[in-house]
Design an enzyme around this catalytic site. Structure first.
Site, short mmCIF file in Angstrom:
data_model
loop_
_atom_site.label_atom_id
_atom_site.label_comp_id
_atom_site.label_asym_id
_atom_site.label_seq_id
_atom_site.Cartn_x
_atom_site.Cartn_y
_atom_site.Cartn_z
N ALA A 141 0.82 -1.22 0.00
CA ALA A 141 0.00 0.00 0.00
C ALA A 141 0.85 1.26 0.00
O ALA A 141 0.34 2.36 0.24
CB ALA A 141 -0.93 0.00 1.22
N ASP A 272 0.80 -2.79 12.98
CA ASP A 272 0.80 -2.14 11.67
C ASP A 272 -0.50 -1.36 11.49
O ASP A 272 -1.07 -1.30 10.38
CB ASP A 272 1.00 -3.16 10.55
CG ASP A 272 1.36 -2.51 9.21
OD1 ASP A 272 1.62 -1.29 9.20
OD2 ASP A 272 1.36 -3.21 8.19
#
Length: 382
Positions: A141, A272
């Protein structure tokens, strides 16, 4: 600060288990031991903890944000508020603010904001730069237009802006510019972490990477003729490996494989997490990209996993749900290993002289309360 005593608790100190013990503390641990060694001191606030377990506070070295905030925003007030929520709601008592691949100007802004927030909030102990020195092939991403070759001068500039807080950097070791970059990291106590990388095992054998960012995810896969990043990390016993234990980034069978291969002494639980953690489902943002959160998963429009909304207490419980880890192992993976790897000598354990960073859990490993530098936080009811 009033001296407090928690007594008649089970205590996981990080290297021992005390079945019926006490902890005496202010902002530091003053004494810990079995109840048979307990001494009363006039003026102490004594708290009965029968039926509860005390463990070291959680350490998250890879988390971008949560509760509507993100470290990349560079807003010191928001970063401070975000970390306070992480301490209260998740038992995170040591935090590495994590950036991502972005423009130089945006990373500079983040470094300044994190430094200012850290000056106010001692829970913030480091910066994890996730990029921009990564592989486009495994960008995940991370926005490709900002990916760069490893640049020690640029890293030095960012580290200076952060007040020397950069402790961990995710990069692609296969890059031709990586060797000088690695040397800079080691000279400045920055741990080089392979991640978002297309490196082969042969390339990694000559690299200085000692840590793996989110093992399995966004890296050259393990294959029978090429171990890749994943296989290399599994084979190198001394490497530390992050695992996102939400059950989506990695299926439970592969979590069990990593646990069996690496052992609890070399795995570090991370969230994360992104700004959507702790927020309602729906549209969010990561690095200027639209992210959609549904069913505890955060994905880009094309379906790519984009960080997580994982909360650390769930990662802690999932470690015991998805692998053969017991509570002692989970303590290692949630706190002790991180403190050892990053030289956080006052963290990662319940021992005299360490910071009074402790979590109180029930018999089902649910987080109930947190002490951070001796300050008390009660988790909101789910």
């Amino acid at each position: 600060m009033t001296v407090k005593v928690l007594k008649h608790a089970t205590i996981y100190t990080g290297d021992d288990i005390i079945d019926d013990g006490f902890v005496r503390f202010d902002d530091k641990i003053l004494a810990v031991g079995a109840m048979e060694d307990f001494k009363n001191y006039p003026g102490d606030e004594v708290i009965l903890a029968t039926g509860k377990t005390i463990i070291p506070g959680f350490i998250d070295v890879h988390s971008h944000g949560g509760y509507g905030f993100d470290a990349m925003d560079g807003n010191a007030d928001e970063i401070d508020a975000m970390v306070q929520k992480m301490t209260k709601n998740e038992g995170i008592t040591t935090y590495f603010a994590t950036t991502m691949t972005q423009s130089n100007a945006n990373i500079e802004k983040a470094m300044r904001g994190v430094k200012t927030a850290a000056d106010r909030n001692p829970v913030i102990k480091g910066v994890h730069l996730e990029g921009p020195f990564i592989s486009a092939k495994f960008k995940g991403a991370q926005p490709e237009q900002y990916i760069k070759d490893p640049d020690p001068e640029l890293l030095d500039h960012w580290n200076e802006l952060a007040g020397g807080l950069v402790k961990l950097i995710t990069y692609a070791p296969e890059d031709d510019h990586a060797k000088e970059f690695e040397d800079y990291c080691l000279a400045h106590n920055i741990v080089p972490a392979v991640g978002h990388s297309n490196a082969t095992r042969e390339q990694l054998l000559t690299s200085k990477a000692s840590h793996a960012t989110h093992l399995y995810n966004a890296q050259r896969e393990f294959k029978h003729r090429e171990p890749g990043v994943t296989g290399h990390v599994m084979l190198e016993n001394n490497m530390y490996a992050e695992l996102i234990m939400d059950g989506f980034h990695i299926v439970p069978d592969m979590l069990e494989l990593a646990f069996d291969q690496k052992g609890p002494e070399r795995i570090e639980l991370v969230t994360d997490s992104m700004r959507s953690k702790g927020m309602p489902e729906g549209e969010s943002e990561l690095g200027g990209q639209k992210v959609f959160v549904k069913d505890k998963q955060a994905r880009l429009a094309d379906g790519t996993l984009a960080g997580s909304v994982l909360e650390f207490p769930d990662a802690f419980k999932n470690a015991m749900k998805f692998t053969e880890a017991d509570l002692y192992d989970a303590v290692l993976m949630s706190s002790v290993n991180q403190a050892n790897e990053f030289g956080l000598t006052s963290k990662g354990g319940i021992a005299v002289g360490k910071d009074a960073d402790m979590n109180i859990i029930d018999n089902a490993a649910n987080l109930l309360e947190t002490y951070s530098y001796g300050r008390h936080f009660v988790r909101d009811a789910d």
